[in-house]
Structure formats: structure tokens, C-alpha cells
Write a protein that holds these residues in place. Structure first.
Motif, PDB file in Angstrom:
ATOM      1  N   GLU A 179       0.839  -1.201   0.000  1.00  0.00           N
ATOM      2  CA  GLU A 179       0.000   0.000   0.000  1.00  0.00           C
ATOM      3  C   GLU A 179       0.876   1.253   0.000  1.00  0.00           C
ATOM      4  O   GLU A 179       1.866   1.333   0.710  1.00  0.00           O
ATOM      5  N   ALA A 214      -7.630   8.875 -11.640  1.00  0.00           N
ATOM      6  CA  ALA A 214      -7.982   7.771 -10.744  1.00  0.00           C
ATOM      7  C   ALA A 214      -8.939   6.796 -11.423  1.00  0.00           C
ATOM      8  O   ALA A 214      -8.825   5.578 -11.242  1.00  0.00           O
ATOM      9  N   CYS A 255      -7.462   3.908 -13.335  1.00  0.00           N
ATOM     10  CA  CYS A 255      -6.668   2.921 -12.604  1.00  0.00           C
ATOM     11  C   CYS A 255      -7.521   1.705 -12.242  1.00  0.00           C
ATOM     12  O   CYS A 255      -8.656   1.866 -11.795  1.00  0.00           O
ATOM     13  N   ASP A 302      -8.229   0.349  -6.285  1.00  0.00           N
ATOM     14  CA  ASP A 302      -8.951   1.305  -5.447  1.00  0.00           C
ATOM     15  C   ASP A 302      -8.009   2.404  -4.971  1.00  0.00           C
ATOM     16  O   ASP A 302      -6.842   2.138  -4.658  1.00  0.00           O
ATOM     17  N   ILE A 303      -8.544   3.608  -4.882  1.00  0.00           N
ATOM     18  CA  ILE A 303      -7.784   4.752  -4.387  1.00  0.00           C
ATOM     19  C   ILE A 303      -8.679   5.488  -3.406  1.00  0.00           C
ATOM     20  O   ILE A 303      -9.787   5.898  -3.753  1.00  0.00           O
ATOM     21  N   ASP A 304      -8.213   5.626  -2.185  1.00  0.00           N
ATOM     22  CA  ASP A 304      -8.971   6.321  -1.149  1.00  0.00           C
ATOM     23  C   ASP A 304      -8.270   7.614  -0.771  1.00  0.00           C
ATOM     24  O   ASP A 304      -7.038   7.691  -0.767  1.00  0.00           O
ATOM     25  N   ASP A 316     -13.752   7.943  -1.859  1.00  0.00           N
ATOM     26  CA  ASP A 316     -13.283   7.283  -3.078  1.00  0.00           C
ATOM     27  C   ASP A 316     -12.741   8.343  -4.034  1.00  0.00           C
ATOM     28  O   ASP A 316     -13.463   9.267  -4.408  1.00  0.00           O
ATOM     29  N   LEU A 371      -3.569  10.138   0.292  1.00  0.00           N
ATOM     30  CA  LEU A 371      -4.014   9.135  -0.687  1.00  0.00           C
ATOM     31  C   LEU A 371      -3.520   7.773  -0.237  1.00  0.00           C
ATOM     32  O   LEU A 371      -2.371   7.632   0.184  1.00  0.00           O
ATOM     33  N   LYS A 372      -4.382   6.766  -0.335  1.00  0.00           N
ATOM     34  CA  LYS A 372      -3.999   5.385  -0.032  1.00  0.00           C
ATOM     35  C   LYS A 372      -4.408   4.517  -1.215  1.00  0.00           C
ATOM     36  O   LYS A 372      -5.564   4.556  -1.627  1.00  0.00           O
ATOM     37  N   TYR A 373      -3.458   3.763  -1.741  1.00  0.00           N
ATOM     38  CA  TYR A 373      -3.736   2.875  -2.868  1.00  0.00           C
ATOM     39  C   TYR A 373      -2.668   1.794  -2.937  1.00  0.00           C
ATOM     40  O   TYR A 373      -1.605   1.918  -2.333  1.00  0.00           O
TER      41      TYR A 373
END
Length: 77
Positions: free
Chosen positions: A3, A23, A26, A29-31, A41, A59-61
Motif C-alpha cells: 500500500e 484515478a 486505474c 482502489d484509491i482512497d 473514493d 491518498l492510499k492505494y
């Protein structure tokens, strides 16, 4: 894949649109984490626009897309 967490800042509507557009392309998932507690999202234009501009966002992905990384680089604070 590990991650990834990156800090960004969205300064206006155009930057929000650019982030969401990248995004959406892609396959992962991108949070976006706002104020350390709200998760949105990154593929949702309404969600991203609901965030305060100029607030630091996380951003977390867990994937890689060259175009998305270029957009993130332009938004990093």
C-alpha cells in the motif's frame, strides 16, 4: 503490491477533476483520507469536490499507474 500513502493538496476544481479523471483509469482502489478520519473514493467527483480546498489530504492505494503518479506529483504539497 504494498500500500502506498502520499500527501496531496487540491487547490481548485480543475485539480480535483484531473485527479478523479486519472484515478478512474486505474484498475485499483484509491482512497482519500481527509482530516485523518474521513475516507472518500478518489474516483468520485462529488466526493472529491466535497473536500475543502487547500486541506492536506492523504491518498492510499496499492497499485501503480504512470499517468496517475504524474498527477499526484503535481498535487504533492
Amino acid at each position: 503490491m504494498k500500500e502506498t500513502n502520499k500527501m496531496i493538496r487540491i487547490n481548485d476544481v480543475e485539480e480535483a477533476k484531473k485527479l478523479v479523471s486519472a484515478a478512474m483509469k486505474c484498475p485499483f482502489d484509491i482512497d482519500i483520507i481527509a482530516k485523518g478520519k474521513f475516507s472518500i473514493d478518489a474516483k468520485s467527483i462529488l466526493g472529491v469536490l466535497s473536500l475543502g480546498v487547500e486541506e492536506p489530504l492523504e491518498l492510499k492505494y496499492d497499485g501503480f499507474d504512470e499517468n496517475f503518479e504524474a498527477v499526484i506529483l503535481s498535487l504533492q504539497s
